[in-house]
Design a protein around this motif. Structure first.
Motif, short mmCIF file in Angstrom:
data_model
loop_
_atom_site.label_atom_id
_atom_site.label_comp_id
_atom_site.label_asym_id
_atom_site.label_seq_id
_atom_site.Cartn_x
_atom_site.Cartn_y
_atom_site.Cartn_z
N LEU A 440 0.58 -1.15 -0.11
CA LEU A 440 -0.42 -0.17 0.26
C LEU A 440 0.78 1.35 -0.44
N TRP A 441 2.10 1.26 1.28
CA TRP A 441 3.24 2.39 1.22
C TRP A 441 3.45 2.48 -0.43
N ILE A 442 3.89 0.90 -0.79
CA ILE A 442 4.18 1.42 -2.51
C ILE A 442 3.07 2.31 -3.14
N ALA A 443 2.16 1.61 -3.50
CA ALA A 443 1.58 1.79 -4.57
C ALA A 443 0.78 3.60 -3.80
N GLU A 444 0.74 4.79 -2.56
CA GLU A 444 0.76 5.60 -2.49
C GLU A 444 1.97 6.32 -2.98
N GLY A 445 2.76 5.54 -3.54
CA GLY A 445 4.64 6.38 -3.55
C GLY A 445 4.98 6.95 -2.44
N PHE A 446 4.57 6.22 -1.45
CA PHE A 446 5.13 7.10 0.12
C PHE A 446 7.03 6.28 0.36
N VAL A 447 7.09 5.72 -0.73
CA VAL A 447 8.69 5.07 -0.90
C VAL A 447 9.41 5.00 -1.34
N ILE A 448 10.52 6.08 -0.41
CA ILE A 448 11.77 6.93 -2.03
C ILE A 448 12.88 5.44 -2.63
N GLU A 449 12.39 5.61 -3.87
CA GLU A 449 13.34 4.30 -4.55
C GLU A 449 14.59 4.65 -3.87
N LYS A 450 15.16 3.65 -3.87
CA LYS A 450 17.46 3.56 -3.23
C LYS A 450 17.90 2.49 -4.71
N GLU A 451 18.93 3.18 -5.33
CA GLU A 451 19.73 2.24 -5.93
C GLU A 451 19.72 1.10 -5.65
N GLY A 452 19.48 -0.11 -6.40
CA GLY A 452 19.79 -1.11 -6.20
C GLY A 452 19.58 -2.12 -4.87
N ILE A 453 18.65 -1.31 -4.18
CA ILE A 453 17.41 -2.01 -4.02
C ILE A 453 15.79 -1.75 -4.13
N THR A 454 15.24 -2.54 -3.75
CA THR A 454 13.57 -2.94 -4.56
C THR A 454 12.76 -2.03 -3.76
N PRO A 455 11.37 -1.28 -4.08
CA PRO A 455 10.96 -0.49 -2.44
C PRO A 455 10.55 -1.07 -2.28
N GLU A 456 9.82 -3.09 -2.43
CA GLU A 456 10.01 -3.55 -1.40
C GLU A 456 10.45 -3.76 0.14
N GLU A 457 12.17 -3.94 -0.28
CA GLU A 457 13.38 -4.05 0.63
C GLU A 457 13.40 -2.33 1.39
N VAL A 458 13.37 -1.01 0.78
CA VAL A 458 12.80 -0.23 1.58
C VAL A 458 11.98 0.33 2.54
N ALA A 459 11.06 -0.23 2.44
CA ALA A 459 9.89 0.27 2.80
C ALA A 459 9.93 -1.19 3.83
N GLU A 460 10.50 -2.04 4.09
CA GLU A 460 10.78 -2.87 5.03
C GLU A 460 11.83 -2.18 6.17
N GLY A 461 12.62 -1.82 5.34
CA GLY A 461 13.50 -0.80 6.25
C GLY A 461 12.71 0.47 7.65
N TYR A 462 11.50 0.91 6.42
CA TYR A 462 11.06 1.70 7.04
C TYR A 462 9.88 1.24 8.23
N ILE A 463 9.80 -0.30 8.10
CA ILE A 463 8.83 -0.94 9.36
C ILE A 463 10.22 -1.15 10.93
N LYS A 464 11.41 -1.70 10.00
CA LYS A 464 12.04 -1.06 10.89
C LYS A 464 12.53 -0.42 11.59
#
Length: 936
Positions: A440-464
């Motif tokens: 849902l966060w990704i769909a909303e555009g809340f997750v900032i893309e980072k080179e070398g990792i997927t948006p899902e992995e970035v969002a898992e960092g947000y959870i942490k």
């Protein structure tokens, strides 16, 4: 939190300017000017967000900035939508093209006018911020320090429990005393004192679980629905006794369900926790399901902010705030990771601590903020202290705590503010699935893309990060320790809901008569959609419908005219049978959730959803996907399957979907579950190099080579599930020479002549399920050295007579299940083998008539279960003279369970304890009538 809205706008619209955005030349310049101005005031917003509560003028200015950002996003999105319709290849006739060209031209002039107005508004707010005389950070981008790792996120609550020892001991004495009657124990105190955390530690204590075999935790909250809570209690009770809820129970009315619960509890020693009770009306209703004449020493624990909420108090524990010494210890533990407070910060830390009033929640929240600050920069700490305003008296403890909690939200990095407020869209009774939340966060555009990792992995960092800051809590974990679901403390949730409403971020509608804002952007509707009919939803980005009770036949009328900008549509469990085709006109839609609906078919028009990233049809009745699904090039998560439970077996039968040939063109797919195997698609799978999870059903032996070739190419694969078409069909996976080395979960259901040799090279494998393998060779030989294997299940896997767990083998295993090993006669466990095992289950091993040799070495074993095992084995474990009872005496819970076709017999083999004053006779091992089941 206007900074979050502005940053979101800058992150998402700037790329459009860099590409071929088809704007009029003057509009392009206006957009560039507006974005530049907003970038300039973004740093100022970080200071303003924290101070606006104490400055009405500043608060109005922040609202103006946020509204400008929202309006600009809306204008650009609507204009781009016109361009999409104009360029749509479907409009091929000259008349259609002329018509849409004229409409597009009109839209271009309108956006020029709208942008001129927005530019004027930006000019106004840009000039006015200087009069507030706030200290603006020197750099435009504030560097947020990463919180030090807290290790296992599940330990965060325990880390906050300063001084819990005596409190827990007191409650344990009341729970485990020798009094045989039912007692009500109330823990009373204001919000934020840690009532729930304290009671939860007591509830999970092994001594408590061993004494109260039947237990349930019911979270009430202020907005409870009594029918939902009774349903939850039924579900939990049946779960704890290992039995699915019979269909007849699900169809009962409230009174009949209460009678069913009462009849069952009447014959059991139970512990029921009622967490966060707000009024006596709830107690008057729920007590009818909790028998007071129970003579087994049952207990009810209540947490409440008001002692008058429960009619009868056998025991009342008034929870007090932490002492100054305990408060200081908690602050240092959370802020400085247990190290002493630096001398230059002691005075300021004591000043901040005084605002917290000894409330653990407030101390933990502000400590998480302090942990991100530079200890060498005293000015940063002083500025934070001033944010609280003047210190207030004892009676203002609640106000102080709300200030602290609000500050902890304001201090979040901008990319986390929207993510946290998004949690307010979920009802309090529902655990929030972390993977769904991430999508849902990704769909909303809340997750900032980072080179070398997927948006899902970035969002898992947000959870942490949110966990480390104490803003969310773990609600459930998988058997491998991954966070499966999360929850929000009710006080934090109340603040998030209010901020979401005030800032027009989102609104929750639970009852009739709720007035929606003029430009509501996110809407969560509980139970009914009647409240939102004929409302202006033209700015809506997300729509959630939870536990819909009324018909949704009128629902499609909202599409696409009203919901044209919608990105998220979640209709989980809604009473709909047909896929609403109007949804396919929602061009911006990225997340579509139809889980647990009765939808059977997907229309061909789904090809119009060109931005769709998640399609969740899990537990629906869809069995075939149209070929048009291959047009969805941005699809990342395709979930189309349901489970069909086979009696009580841990393994579930998965019903997948027939996917069209050519699935390999969906290059963005990360999760594909479950598709029926055929050679064409199995070959195509090798093209999906982004795939993380893959599920295949109806696999055939002749397609083995194609599958092996594809699996070798899936270097990012984390989870693989393969089920053969029939039990006797062979799964031949021997030809994989280079398996995915990141593979963590492996499920193989089908006949195998030998265990694939490559499995023992999977150093990251955490979960392994094998079913119907019928191996001749002991599989433990190949698996025992897997360093990270935590969960192992066998069903009809091995045809040998003995299993031997050797010393040093399975160093990380915590859960082990052995089912239907028909020839198995003995199990040997060497000292030092499976040292961390916590749960051991034997099922339908008819020739195994003695407990494993060496089971006494499993000192961490908490649960030992026997399902349909020989009476000879069970009788040896009886506490009243069984010859093997001493070998399992250290295990907290030992159960024997018998399946009778449509019901269970569940026996606790630890019925006698030193505290029992009226032990029940140990039942003979025989069949029971339906009315006497569930004897726990």
């Amino acid at each position: 939190m206007a900074e979050s809205a502005v940053s979101f706008l800058l992150d998402n619209l700037t790329p459009l300017l860099q590409n071929e955005m088809q704007l009029l030349s003057n509009v392009h310049g206006q957009v560039r000017y507006i974005l530049d101005e907003l970038e300039t005031i973004k740093a100022f917003l970080r200071v303003a967000d924290a101070k606006q509560e104490s400055n009405p003028g500043l608060k109005i200015w922040v609202e103006q900035v946020r509204d400008v950002a929202y309006d600009m996003e809306d204008v650009v999105d609507e204009f781009m939508l016109h361009l999409i319709y104009y360029h749509d290849s479907g409009f091929c006739s000259f008349c259609h093209r002329l018509y849409y060209f004229l409409r597009s031209l009109k839209a271009r002039h309108r956006i020029a006018s709208d942008m001129q107005l927005i530019k004027s508004r930006v000019n106004s707010v840009s000039k006015s911020y200087r009069r507030f005389n706030l200290d603006i950070p020197r750099s435009r981008s504030k560097a947020y320090r990463q919180l030090p790792s807290q290790g296992d996120a599940r330990l965060l609550e325990e880390a906050d429990l300063v001084g819990i020892g005596e409190r827990k001991k007191h409650l344990m004495e009341w729970l485990l005393n020798n009094e045989t009657g039912r007692q009500v124990i109330s823990v009373v105190g204001m919000g934020g004192l840690g009532k729930t955390t304290l009671v939860n530690q007591v509830y999970k204590d092994p001594k408590v679980r061993k004494r109260f075999k039947v237990h349930a935790w019911i979270t009430v909250s202020r907005s409870y629905k009594i029918d939902d809570l009774i349903e939850d209690m039924v579900q939990q009770i049946f779960t704890v006794i290992g039995k699915p809820v019979p269909q007849e129970v699900s169809n009962m009315n409230r009174d009949r369900k209460r009678e069913t619960i009462k009849d069952f509890l009447q014959q059991s020693r139970y512990l029921i926790v009622l967490d966060d009770v707000w009024d006596v009306k709830f107690w008057d209703t729920i007590k009818l399901a909790l028998p007071s004449s129970n003579k087994y020493g049952s207990r009810i624990m209540v947490t409440t902010r008001n002692a008058s909420c429960v009619e009868i108090h056998d025991k009342v524990y008034n929870l007090e705030p932490l002492s100054p010494e305990e408060s200081w210890g908690l602050l240092c533990k959370k802020t400085f990771q247990g190290k002493p407070c630096p001398s230059n910060l002691e005075e300021i830390c004591h000043c901040i601590l005084n605002r917290c009033g000894g409330l653990p929640l407030a101390i933990a929240a502000i400590s998480a903020v302090l942990a991100t600050k530079d200890q060498a920069n005293i000015d940063e700490w002083v500025t934070l202290s001033r944010t609280f305003g003047p210190e207030m008296g004892e009676n203002s403890r609640v106000d102080n705590m709300n200030r602290v909690l609000s500050l902890s939200l304001n201090d979040l990095p901008y990319y986390l503010k929207s993510c946290f407020m998004y949690l307010s869209m979920f009802p309090p009774f529902q655990k929030i699935e972390t993977m769904t939340l991430i999508r849902l966060w990704i769909a909303e555009g809340f997750v900032i893309e980072k080179e070398g990792i997927t948006p899902e992995e970035v969002a898992e960092g947000y959870i942490k990060e949110l966990l480390d800051r104490g803003l969310i809590q773990v609600a459930g974990t998988t058997s491998c320790g991954r966070i499966k679901s999360c929850k929000v403390h009710d006080l934090l949730r109340e603040i998030a809901i209010q901020k979401s409403k005030d800032q027009n971020f989102g609104v929750v509608v639970k009852e009739q008569g709720v007035t929606l804002p003029d430009k509501v952007r996110r809407l969560s509707v509980v139970k009914t959609l009647h409240n939102v009919q004929n409302k202006n939803l033209s700015r809506l980005r997300s729509l959630f419908v939870f536990n819909a009770e009324d018909s949704l036949t009128e629902f499609p009328k909202l599409f696409p005219r009203s919901l044209k900008l919608l990105k998220v549509l979640e209709l989980r469990g809604a009473p709909i049978e047909n896929f609403p085709e109007e949804v396919c006109k929602l061009f911006y839609l990225k997340f579509l959730g139809l889980k647990k609906t009765k939808v059977k078919h997907i229309p061909r028009s789904i090809k119009k959803l060109q931005n769709l990233e998640t399609l969740n049809l899990k537990d629906s009745f869809v069995t075939e996907l149209p070929v048009e699904i291959l047009s969805l090039k941005r699809l990342r998560h395709l979930l189309v399957y349901r489970y069909q439970i086979e009696s009580y077996v841990h393994f579930d039968s998965k019903i997948g979907v027939n996917a069209p040939d050519g699935i390999g063109c969906l290059q963005s797919l990360q999760k594909l579950c479950f598709i029926e195997g055929n050679q064409e698609n199995l070959t195509e799978l090798g093209k999906l190099n982004q795939l993380r999870r893959l599920g295949i059903v109806k696999f055939r032996e002749r397609d083995g080579s194609a599958l092996c070739c594809s699996i070798q190419k899936l270097i990012n694969l984390r989870s693989l599930s393969i089920t053969s078409e029939e039990k006797t069909d062979i799964i031949d996976l021997q030809h994989i020479s280079s398996p995915p080395q990141y593979l963590q979960h492996l499920y193989l259901a089908g006949h195998m002549e030998t265990l694939p040799q490559w499995i023992n090279s999977l150093q990251n494998l955490a979960k392994l399920f094998l079913k119907w393998s019928r191996l001749k060779e002991d599989p433990l030989v190949h698996l025992q050295h897997l360093p990270n294997l935590m969960h192992l299940e066998f069903l009809q896997v091995y045809e040998g007579e003995s299993l031997h767990f050797k010393a040093g083998g399975f160093p990380s295993l915590k859960i082990l299940g052995l089912d239907k090993l028909d020839a198995l006669q003995s199990v040997t466990i060497d000292e030092g083998a499976i040292p961390h095992l916590e749960r051991l289950t034997f099922q339908r091993c008819k020739l195994l008539k003695k407990v494993p040799t060496g089971i006494e070495f499993l000192t961490n074993l908490k649960l030992l279960e026997f399902f349909d095992m020989p009476d000879e084995l069970i009788m040896k474990l009886r506490p009243d003279g069984g010859e093997d009872h001493s070998k399992v005496a250290h295990v907290s819970a030992v159960y024997s369970v018998y399946w009778l076709g449509d019901g269970w017999d569940v026996f606790s083999l630890e019925r006698f304890t030193e505290r029992d004053t009226s032990p029940q006779p140990y039942p003979e091992m025989r069949s029971y009538r339906r009315s006497t089941l569930w004897k726990v």
